[in-house]
Design a protein around this motif. Structure first.
Motif, short mmCIF file in Angstrom:
data_model
loop_
_atom_site.label_atom_id
_atom_site.label_comp_id
_atom_site.label_asym_id
_atom_site.label_seq_id
_atom_site.Cartn_x
_atom_site.Cartn_y
_atom_site.Cartn_z
N PHE A 288 0.83 -1.20 0.00
CA PHE A 288 0.00 0.00 0.00
C PHE A 288 0.87 1.26 0.00
CE2 PHE A 288 -3.36 -2.79 1.77
CZ PHE A 288 -4.42 -2.42 0.94
N SER A 289 0.34 2.31 -0.63
CA SER A 289 1.00 3.61 -0.55
C SER A 289 0.83 4.15 0.87
CB SER A 289 0.36 4.58 -1.55
OG SER A 289 -1.02 4.77 -1.25
N PRO A 290 1.70 5.08 1.29
CA PRO A 290 1.63 5.57 2.67
C PRO A 290 0.34 6.31 3.01
CG PRO A 290 3.24 6.82 1.38
CD PRO A 290 2.87 5.62 0.57
N ASP A 291 -0.36 6.85 1.99
CA ASP A 291 -1.66 7.48 2.26
C ASP A 291 -2.80 6.49 2.14
OD1 ASP A 291 -1.88 7.09 -0.47
OD2 ASP A 291 -1.92 9.21 -0.99
N GLY A 292 -2.50 5.24 1.77
CA GLY A 292 -3.51 4.19 1.70
C GLY A 292 -4.40 4.23 0.48
N LYS A 293 -4.13 5.14 -0.46
CA LYS A 293 -5.03 5.31 -1.61
C LYS A 293 -4.65 4.44 -2.80
CE LYS A 293 -6.24 10.05 -0.33
NZ LYS A 293 -6.26 11.48 -0.75
N TRP A 294 -3.48 3.83 -2.74
CA TRP A 294 -3.03 3.00 -3.85
C TRP A 294 -2.53 1.65 -3.34
CZ3 TRP A 294 -4.06 4.71 -8.63
CH2 TRP A 294 -4.19 6.09 -8.84
N TYR A 314 8.30 -9.45 -14.49
CA TYR A 314 7.25 -8.74 -13.77
C TYR A 314 7.32 -7.24 -14.00
CZ TYR A 314 6.05 -12.90 -11.03
OH TYR A 314 5.63 -14.15 -10.63
N SER A 315 6.13 -6.64 -14.18
CA SER A 315 5.98 -5.19 -14.26
C SER A 315 5.46 -4.66 -12.93
CB SER A 315 5.01 -4.80 -15.38
OG SER A 315 5.47 -5.22 -16.64
N LEU A 316 5.73 -3.38 -12.67
CA LEU A 316 5.21 -2.73 -11.47
C LEU A 316 3.93 -1.99 -11.82
CD1 LEU A 316 5.43 -1.78 -8.51
CD2 LEU A 316 6.85 0.11 -9.33
N CYS A 317 2.85 -2.29 -11.09
CA CYS A 317 1.55 -1.68 -11.36
C CYS A 317 0.94 -1.13 -10.07
CB CYS A 317 0.59 -2.72 -11.95
SG CYS A 317 1.13 -3.40 -13.54
N ARG A 318 -0.15 -0.38 -10.24
CA ARG A 318 -0.89 0.09 -9.08
C ARG A 318 -2.36 0.19 -9.43
NH1 ARG A 318 0.29 6.64 -8.37
NH2 ARG A 318 -0.79 7.30 -10.28
N ILE A 319 -3.19 0.13 -8.38
CA ILE A 319 -4.63 0.28 -8.54
C ILE A 319 -5.14 1.06 -7.33
CG2 ILE A 319 -5.18 -1.91 -7.37
CD1 ILE A 319 -7.53 -2.20 -9.38
N ASN A 324 -12.80 3.52 2.83
CA ASN A 324 -14.16 3.61 3.37
C ASN A 324 -15.04 2.46 2.89
OD1 ASN A 324 -13.63 6.05 4.76
ND2 ASN A 324 -13.92 7.20 2.86
N THR A 325 -14.88 2.07 1.63
CA THR A 325 -15.71 0.99 1.09
C THR A 325 -14.96 -0.34 1.05
OG1 THR A 325 -15.01 1.47 -1.20
CG2 THR A 325 -16.94 2.64 -0.35
N GLY A 326 -13.65 -0.29 1.18
CA GLY A 326 -12.86 -1.52 1.10
C GLY A 326 -12.80 -2.08 -0.30
N LYS A 327 -12.93 -1.20 -1.30
CA LYS A 327 -12.96 -1.67 -2.69
C LYS A 327 -11.75 -1.15 -3.47
CE LYS A 327 -17.98 -2.11 -3.12
NZ LYS A 327 -19.20 -1.67 -3.89
N LEU A 328 -11.34 -1.94 -4.43
CA LEU A 328 -10.29 -1.54 -5.35
C LEU A 328 -10.88 -0.70 -6.48
CD1 LEU A 328 -8.35 -4.93 -5.63
CD2 LEU A 328 -7.65 -2.91 -4.34
N GLY A 329 -10.02 0.04 -7.17
CA GLY A 329 -10.47 0.85 -8.29
C GLY A 329 -10.79 0.00 -9.52
N GLU A 330 -11.04 0.68 -10.63
CA GLU A 330 -11.44 -0.02 -11.86
C GLU A 330 -10.35 -0.01 -12.91
OE1 GLU A 330 -15.01 1.85 -13.15
OE2 GLU A 330 -16.22 1.11 -11.45
N THR A 331 -9.24 0.69 -12.65
CA THR A 331 -8.17 0.80 -13.65
C THR A 331 -6.82 0.47 -13.02
OG1 THR A 331 -9.39 2.58 -14.76
CG2 THR A 331 -7.06 2.32 -15.32
N VAL A 332 -6.05 -0.32 -13.75
CA VAL A 332 -4.69 -0.66 -13.32
C VAL A 332 -3.70 0.16 -14.13
CG1 VAL A 332 -2.94 -2.48 -13.22
CG2 VAL A 332 -5.32 -3.01 -12.62
N ARG A 349 8.67 -1.38 -2.41
CA ARG A 349 8.48 -0.88 -1.05
C ARG A 349 8.42 0.65 -1.10
NH1 ARG A 349 6.83 -5.05 -0.33
NH2 ARG A 349 7.36 -6.65 1.23
N PRO A 350 7.22 1.26 -0.95
CA PRO A 350 7.09 2.72 -0.99
C PRO A 350 7.72 3.35 0.25
CG PRO A 350 4.97 1.60 -1.32
CD PRO A 350 5.91 0.58 -0.82
N SER A 351 8.39 4.48 0.06
CA SER A 351 8.88 5.24 1.22
C SER A 351 7.68 5.86 1.91
CB SER A 351 9.88 6.31 0.78
OG SER A 351 9.28 7.23 -0.12
#
Length: 490
Positions: A288-294, A314-319, A324-332, A349-351
């Motif tokens: 997870f990103s440090p702000d929890g949004k990714w 392997y490629s590096l990706c994010r979503i 609040n909803t516990g759901k992932l986004g719709e785009t990678v 490993r994000p700083s």
């Protein structure tokens, strides 16, 4: 009262002088000393344990070291190796924060002293702000669990304590203690074997989850906490291994299948989402990103194993992730493409300051600890630039890295010494992303310690305090059949 004769006194004094270990008539040379560990020109934080060291050449029988601070104070050591008093060392380092220490080394060989050119050690202006480190120590075996355990180490001293050994869980493999942002009160680790479980410690209590969920088809393996503490991302892996015939390679670890998912620790629900659990792709190593949004992860197109193992990149990706909803986004989003790099990205490993992602780059696969070519790289989240950390890397495997909470220090494991055993190193990074020469985790009498240690350091991380874990009680819980069921939420 017996009379002491003057001749006897003269003989004693002469003997003391002839046996003196203090430098006398030392030959001054223009080269810096070759020492173990190589602490020449490293940068250390205030509060680190003393940098004890020996001469690299065992023919030197005595070493005399004077350490002077740029801002004042000095300490002295004389003996088989440089063994500094812990309290005196800390006072010297604290007094010279942001400055330098100068080491004057004299060493004795074949009865003659040599004085080497001084070397320095810088004391960073960045505090470490961590009590210690945790890590797994494992033998270099492939099929037997043997003796292994999770340990913690006070970074200001040489004190090390086992948290849990597999002698307390016979026949089982203890895996990867992972705290939430160095929090000793919230962590997770996995146990493989007959009484396997995923252990989650949170809010002062433990829950032992069933090791496998039939809907997933595998175990909860590589974890990473959401900063909010409710969610934890995992990969689920069916791992296999094979052996190489090549001289410089020994073992290859690969997954016949792997996926990434998020676990809700309050509802005991696995958030299953097909966008990151694709049939013909292998997702792995979530973070997870440090702000929890990714949610960052790596992904590769599945190959035919074992024949095409070296084609899995392997490629590096994010979503996106909504706490609040516990759901992932719709785009990678793809941040680093394996097709463009011609290499494989692993262990992102994000700083914690949100600036960077440190990752390992290897020729193929994700189990970089067995890849001699593995190096640490830094991805800049602000401009998308990626940089090889040449000051840190070595010709042998450098991997398993983690950040301090202030994002100015990081640790990692390296096999640079002999290619067999992973040792733990620390380094600092400034606001411009410049890193310092790494230094080996200090030990008392380090040459003896590391020569005799037939274990590798594995999956290390910082901890802000001693870890809360009762080994005896935990061993009993793992040996029991009591487990918490998990359910899959689509």
């Amino acid at each position: 009262m017996k009379k002491i004769y003057p001749l006897f006194v003269l003989l004693v004094v002469a003997c003391m002088l002839s046996c003196s270990t203090q430098p006398e008539n030392a030959k001054v040379v223009g080269e810096q000393p070759s020492i173990y560990p190589d602490y020449v020109d490293v940068t250390i934080p205030v509060g680190i344990a003393p940098l004890d060291f020996s001469m690299a050449d065992d023919d030197y029988t005595t070493i005399d070291v004077v350490v002077k601070g740029e801002k004042g104070q000095s300490i002295h050591s004389n003996g088989d190796y440089a063994d500094f008093d812990v309290e005196e060392w800390h006072q010297l380092v604290e007094a010279n924060k942001g400055g330098r220490l100068t080491f004057t080394v004299c060493a004795k060989k074949d009865g003659a002293w040599t004085q080497f050119k001084d070397f320095s050690v810088s004391i960073s202006k960045y505090p470490l702000e961590e009590w210690g480190v945790t890590y797994r120590r494992i033998p270099p075996s492939y099929e037997m669990y043997s003796l292994m355990g999770i340990y913690e180490r006070d970074l200001s001293t040489f004190d090390e304590s086992p948290l849990l050994l597999n002698s307390q869980t016979p026949g089982m493999c203890i895996n990867c203690h992972a705290p939430n942002r160095t929090n000793p009160e919230q962590y997770v680790f996995h146990v493989r074997g007959e009484h396997g479980a995923t252990v989650i410690h949170k809010n002062g209590k433990e829950e032992l989850l069933k090791a496998k969920n039939d809907s997933l088809g595998g175990s909860m393996v590589y974890p990473y906490w959401h900063p909010g503490g409710r969610y934890c991302a995992f990969s689920t892996n069916k791992t296999s291994q094979m052996f190489h015939h090549a001289k410089n390679k020994r073992i290859e670890v690969y997954d016949s299948s792997s996926d990434v998912f998020v676990y809700d620790t309050e509802k005991h629900e696995i958030l299953n989402d097909t966008i990151v659990m694709r049939k013909y792709w292998a997702e792995n190593c979530p973070a997870f990103s440090p702000d929890g949004k990714w949610l960052y992860f790596i992904t590769a197109k599945r190959q035919v194993f074992p024949t095409d193992y070296d084609k899995e990149l392997y490629s590096l990706c994010r979503i996106g992730f909504d706490e609040n909803t516990g759901k992932l986004g719709e785009t990678v989003d793809t941040l680093l493409s394996a097709n463009e790099l011609g290499k494989s990205v692993t262990w992102p490993r994000p700083s914690y300051d949100g600036k960077y992602i440190m990752y390992t780059l290897a020729d193929h696969g994700y189990f970089s600890i067995w890849h001699p070519e593995s190096d640490l790289w830094l991805y800049n989240l602000e401009d998308g630039e990626t940089t090889c950390l040449e000051e840190v890397n070595s010709p042998r495997a450098d991997s398993y890295h983690n950040w301090s909470t202030n994002s100015h220090w990081f640790l990692f494991t390296s096999r640079r010494e002999n290619g067999l055993y992973s040792r733990l190193y620390l380094a600092s990074i400034d606001e411009q992303g410049r890193v310092t020469k790494p230094f080996l985790l200090p030990q008392r009498d380090p040459k003896r310690y590391y020569t005799q240690l037939l274990y590798s350091y594995n999956t290390p991380d910082f901890t802000s305090g001693p870890v809360s874990l009762d080994a005896r009680e935990m061993g009993q819980k793992i040996e029991s059949d009591q487990r918490v069921d998990t359910k899959v939420k689509h």
